[in-house]
Design a protein around this motif. Sequence first.
Motif, PDB file in Angstrom:
ATOM      1  N   VAL A  36      -2.748  65.298  -3.227  1.00  0.00           N
ATOM      2  CA  VAL A  36      -1.363  65.482  -2.790  1.00  0.00           C
ATOM      3  C   VAL A  36      -0.702  66.599  -3.579  1.00  0.00           C
ATOM      4  N   LYS A  37      -0.958  66.594  -4.895  1.00  0.00           N
ATOM      5  CA  LYS A  37      -0.333  67.646  -5.709  1.00  0.00           C
ATOM      6  C   LYS A  37      -0.895  69.012  -5.364  1.00  0.00           C
ATOM      7  N   LEU A  40       0.877  70.077  -2.358  1.00  0.00           N
ATOM      8  CA  LEU A  40       2.253  70.448  -2.704  1.00  0.00           C
ATOM      9  C   LEU A  40       2.292  71.810  -3.381  1.00  0.00           C
TER      10      LEU A  40
ATOM     11  N   THR B  82      -4.629  59.941   2.059  1.00  0.00           N
ATOM     12  CA  THR B  82      -4.807  61.360   1.717  1.00  0.00           C
ATOM     13  C   THR B  82      -5.757  62.058   2.674  1.00  0.00           C
ATOM     14  N   LEU B  85      -4.768  65.947   4.781  1.00  0.00           N
ATOM     15  CA  LEU B  85      -3.560  66.569   4.226  1.00  0.00           C
ATOM     16  C   LEU B  85      -3.532  68.032   4.627  1.00  0.00           C
ATOM     17  N   ALA B  89       2.888  69.919   6.573  1.00  0.00           N
ATOM     18  CA  ALA B  89       2.766  68.499   6.886  1.00  0.00           C
ATOM     19  C   ALA B  89       3.261  68.224   8.299  1.00  0.00           C
ATOM     20  N   GLN B  94       1.229  61.793   5.945  1.00  0.00           N
ATOM     21  CA  GLN B  94       1.351  62.744   4.839  1.00  0.00           C
ATOM     22  C   GLN B  94       2.746  62.706   4.228  1.00  0.00           C
ATOM     23  N   HIS B  95       3.751  62.597   5.091  1.00  0.00           N
ATOM     24  CA  HIS B  95       5.113  62.507   4.544  1.00  0.00           C
ATOM     25  C   HIS B  95       5.228  61.303   3.623  1.00  0.00           C
ATOM     26  N   GLU B  98       3.310  61.850   0.354  1.00  0.00           N
ATOM     27  CA  GLU B  98       4.021  62.806  -0.505  1.00  0.00           C
ATOM     28  C   GLU B  98       5.263  62.169  -1.108  1.00  0.00           C
ATOM     29  N   GLU B 102       5.836  61.874  -5.071  1.00  0.00           N
ATOM     30  CA  GLU B 102       7.000  62.507  -5.686  1.00  0.00           C
ATOM     31  C   GLU B 102       7.923  61.484  -6.338  1.00  0.00           C
TER      32      GLU B 102
END
Lengths: 168, 309
Positions: A36-37, A40, B82, B85, B89, B94-95, B98, B102
């Motif tokens: 995920v990172k 990002l 995951t 991905l 997005a 995925q949202h 994430e 976060e």
Amino acid sequence: MQSLDIISVNLWQIVISLVNLLLLFLILKKFLFKPVKKVLEQRQSQLDAQYASADRAEALADEHRKEWEEKLSTANAEADAILQSAAENAKYRGEKLIAEAQDRADGIIRAAQTEAELERKKAADGIKREIVEVSGALTEKMLEREINTEDHRALIDSFIEEIGDGNE
Amino acid sequence: MRSKSRRLTAVDILLIILMILPFAIGILLKVLTAPPSEGISITGARVYFTIPMPIQDLPITEAQVNSVLVLISIFALCLFMTRGLKVKADSKRQHAVEWIVEKVEGLVKDSMGDYFAGFAPFIAAIIALSALSSLSSLLGLYPPTSDLNVVAGWAVLVFALITYYKFKCGPLGYLKGLAEPVAFLTPMNIISEVATPVSMAFRHYGNVLSGTVVAALVAAGLQGLSAMVFGWLPGALGDFPFLQIGIPAVLSIYFDVFSGCLQAYIFAMLTMMYVSGGFPAEDYEKRKEKKQARKNKQNNIHKENLEVN
């Protein structure tokens, strides 16, 4: 089947549970946070790149605008210069034309003056001759006789000459 | 078609099955090994079999099995979340993932500071394992968190982390910290050091277990009450525990769902607090700077020597 006591402490069970938590930590780190990172970060870098390219485009546009503005201003100046030079040229030519016209007019006037002078002289000569003839005829009549024309003419000529000189 | 990316692939379905399968296995195991009901019995986790080990035999209990099953389920969930991905997005999955990542990172950074940003997966692991373990009681499984050994293992790990970060400033700093604010309080400080993991373990375990105990007591009580109130009804109708319908569910919402999630959150918060609170950040910075300065000095001297030579 037996059960454990409700409060029972077992070293190995504690160790297993500890290892379980560590294992889950590693799993989450590797399979959840890392991908995920990564995504990002990729998005961030893409965003940064887009921002950078937008900035570049803006700078380029700015540059172009400045260039055009400069060109425009120089064009204005050039147009001004051209206009000015044209005006000067026109003025110069006009003055030249006027001067030429003046010259020509002066020439014409002078020619007319000389002609008039000539005419005057011619007329004066004509009058002299007339006077000579008239005075000759008058003298003939007065003396009633034929006189030597040649002598008389000389005489009258000198007389008229004197008169003419005195007139002038 | 855009919907193609949203449609579940075979792998997705496999992962979803892998998520659910552990719980199904747990329920199956429980049903297969269930002893005949014998009224109220409040005991610890059921022992499947015992492995002889040095120091102490290792009984493989329901709690151990269930916590491994939860672990597998979370692993499958991770893989499922995951999958696929993209930088851009476009899926809810995925949202969601994430958002989770976060949020956890934000929580960790807020309560621990930037130095501990790497703790995010650990905190996420604590919350996920604890919450899902407690919630597994909703499926009728024995919640692993109501076994002291399971929670004690986590607490020991947290204690190790706390002590590790306290030792970052050197053993001398750690020992000096024990003698503060005055020297004769040192025994108290040592006790409070040890009390931290013990209190954490007992708090979590006690909360979840108390829920189970209260639920069992209430169920038994309601059965008795039901027999008293509706006992005059003829035949099987008289034996049916009418009052057991509905009321235990309300209690379950509090004890299983609310308390389970809350305890997971509390355990995670305490972990963050103790680890970052025990870490002498300022001293560590000073020490680091000093070390750096010394290193630079040495380098400079080395360079000077080279130049002189």
